[in-house]
Scaffold this active site. Structure first.
Site, PDB file in Angstrom:
ATOM      1  N   ASP A   8       0.797  -1.246   0.059  1.00 57.65           N
ATOM      2  CA  ASP A   8      -0.088  -0.156  -0.057  1.00 57.65           C
ATOM      3  C   ASP A   8       0.924   1.297   0.123  1.00 57.65           C
ATOM      4  OD1 ASP A   8      -1.421  -2.346   1.117  1.00 57.65           O
ATOM      5  OD2 ASP A   8      -3.074  -0.977   1.710  1.00 57.65           O
ATOM      6  N   GLU A  39      -3.926   1.760  -3.177  1.00 56.33           N
ATOM      7  CA  GLU A  39      -5.479   2.516  -3.141  1.00 56.33           C
ATOM      8  C   GLU A  39      -5.305   3.718  -1.948  1.00 56.33           C
ATOM      9  OE1 GLU A  39      -7.809   1.048  -0.436  1.00 56.33           O
ATOM     10  OE2 GLU A  39      -6.261   0.803   1.264  1.00 56.33           O
ATOM     11  N   ASN A  67     -10.084  -1.028  -0.428  1.00 53.11           N
ATOM     12  CA  ASN A  67     -11.538  -0.423   0.319  1.00 53.11           C
ATOM     13  C   ASN A  67     -11.563   1.234   0.224  1.00 53.11           C
ATOM     14  OD1 ASN A  67      -9.421  -0.531   2.379  1.00 53.11           O
ATOM     15  ND2 ASN A  67     -10.937   0.673   3.632  1.00 53.11           N
ATOM     16  N   HIS A  68     -10.441   1.831  -0.148  1.00 58.01           N
ATOM     17  CA  HIS A  68     -10.474   3.345  -0.439  1.00 58.01           C
ATOM     18  C   HIS A  68     -10.707   3.513  -2.098  1.00 58.01           C
ATOM     19  CE1 HIS A  68      -9.770   4.412   3.702  1.00 58.01           C
ATOM     20  NE2 HIS A  68      -8.893   3.459   3.678  1.00 58.01           N
ATOM     21  N   HIS A 176      -3.801  -4.165   3.065  1.00 58.29           N
ATOM     22  CA  HIS A 176      -4.695  -3.353   3.899  1.00 58.29           C
ATOM     23  C   HIS A 176      -4.180  -2.864   5.453  1.00 58.29           C
ATOM     24  CE1 HIS A 176      -8.333  -1.518   5.457  1.00 58.29           C
ATOM     25  NE2 HIS A 176      -8.520  -2.514   6.452  1.00 58.29           N
TER      26      HIS A 176
END
Length: 266
Positions: A8, A39, A67-68, A176
């Site tokens: 990430d 993300e 999720n973003h 994540h």
């Protein structure tokens, strides 16, 4: 086949680490494919088109999300034409733009890259176990080289899907939680697994965010706006995976960590 996967990317700090170290990592490890989770790349929330293109220019072959994905509204304007940008495949089926997997050509071979999101302690999504089975029926007609970015909160869900897919895919690597885990391994039937590859960005923040804001929420239990810590030191988390050219099964997986406590070595 050798893959490089970078965890990430968070904010400007993470972008800087990609620009500085991704070319160096590619020269050192000589991966045939490079995948970057982006993300959190634009101000810690989502990604915009210029950052997406910069990752490709710097050496990424595929950019995965999580999720973003929709936090930066600009993505809705370009994701339809961004063939190397994939969002979780188990987002509401056929109700959102973009694609959840892609297949890229590597010399005389093909690599399928699939993005999935977990459901435990996450925003609602379709069943990743069912969705990935449907995708595998499609992609296995073209290739046995399959990499999965599983964007999930709990180690139990990450381990479960890796064991569920053992022998069916080349690798399942989690994202994540932003903290690299010390469990990189090859499962018995040939799938490489790591619960979380970690993050790329602020080293002195808490999960990349300013410490005082996060600590303040724990102390007061009051709503606090989290902001990316762009002033401190930086880190890069990644992993390298070697895949057998004949079977598509993983032979080796090892983590890569670059920060002041783990300096980059040519």
């Amino acid at each position: 086949m050798r893959l490089l996967f970078v965890g990430d990317v968070v904010g400007d700090s993470g972008q800087q680490m990609i620009k500085e170290y991704l070319p160096k990592l590619k020269r050192k490890f000589h991966p045939q494919a490079t995948i970057v989770n982006g993300e959190n790349a634009t101000k810690g929330r989502g990604i915009n088109e210029s950052v997406y293109k910069s990752f490709l220019q710097t050496g990424a072959d595929v950019v995965t999300m999580g999720n973003h994905t929709w936090d930066n509204r600009e993505i809705q304007d370009f994701i339809g034409g961004a063939k190397k940008l994939i969002r979780p495949a188990n987002f509401s089926a056929n109700q959102v733009p973009g694609i959840g997997h892609t297949i890229i050509n590597i010399n005389q071979q093909k690599l399928a890259v699939i993005d999935l999101q977990g459901r435990v302690f996450m925003t609602p999504s379709d069943d990743p176990f069912a969705v990935v089975q449907d995708i595998l029926e499609e992609v296995k007609k073209e290739t046995d080289f399959i990499f999965i970015d599983f964007h999930a909160e709990t180690t139990s869900e990450k381990e479960a899907i890796a064991w569920f897919l053992d022998g069916q895919v080349s690798a399942v690597v989690g994202t994540h939680t932003h903290v690299p885990t010390n469990d990189a391994r090859i499962l018995p039937k040939g799938t490489a697994f790591m619960s979380d590859v970690g993050m790329t960005g602020p080293y002195d923040g808490i999960l990349g965010m300013k410490r005082e804001n996060v600590i303040g929420r724990f102390l007061s239990q009051m709503p606090t706006r989290f902001e990316v810590d762009e002033t401190g030191r930086q880190t890069l988390s990644a992993c390298v995976i070697d895949i057998d050219d004949k079977t598509g099964h993983a032979k080796k997986i090892f983590p890569v960590l670059i920060n002041d406590d783990h300096p980059f070595m040519d």
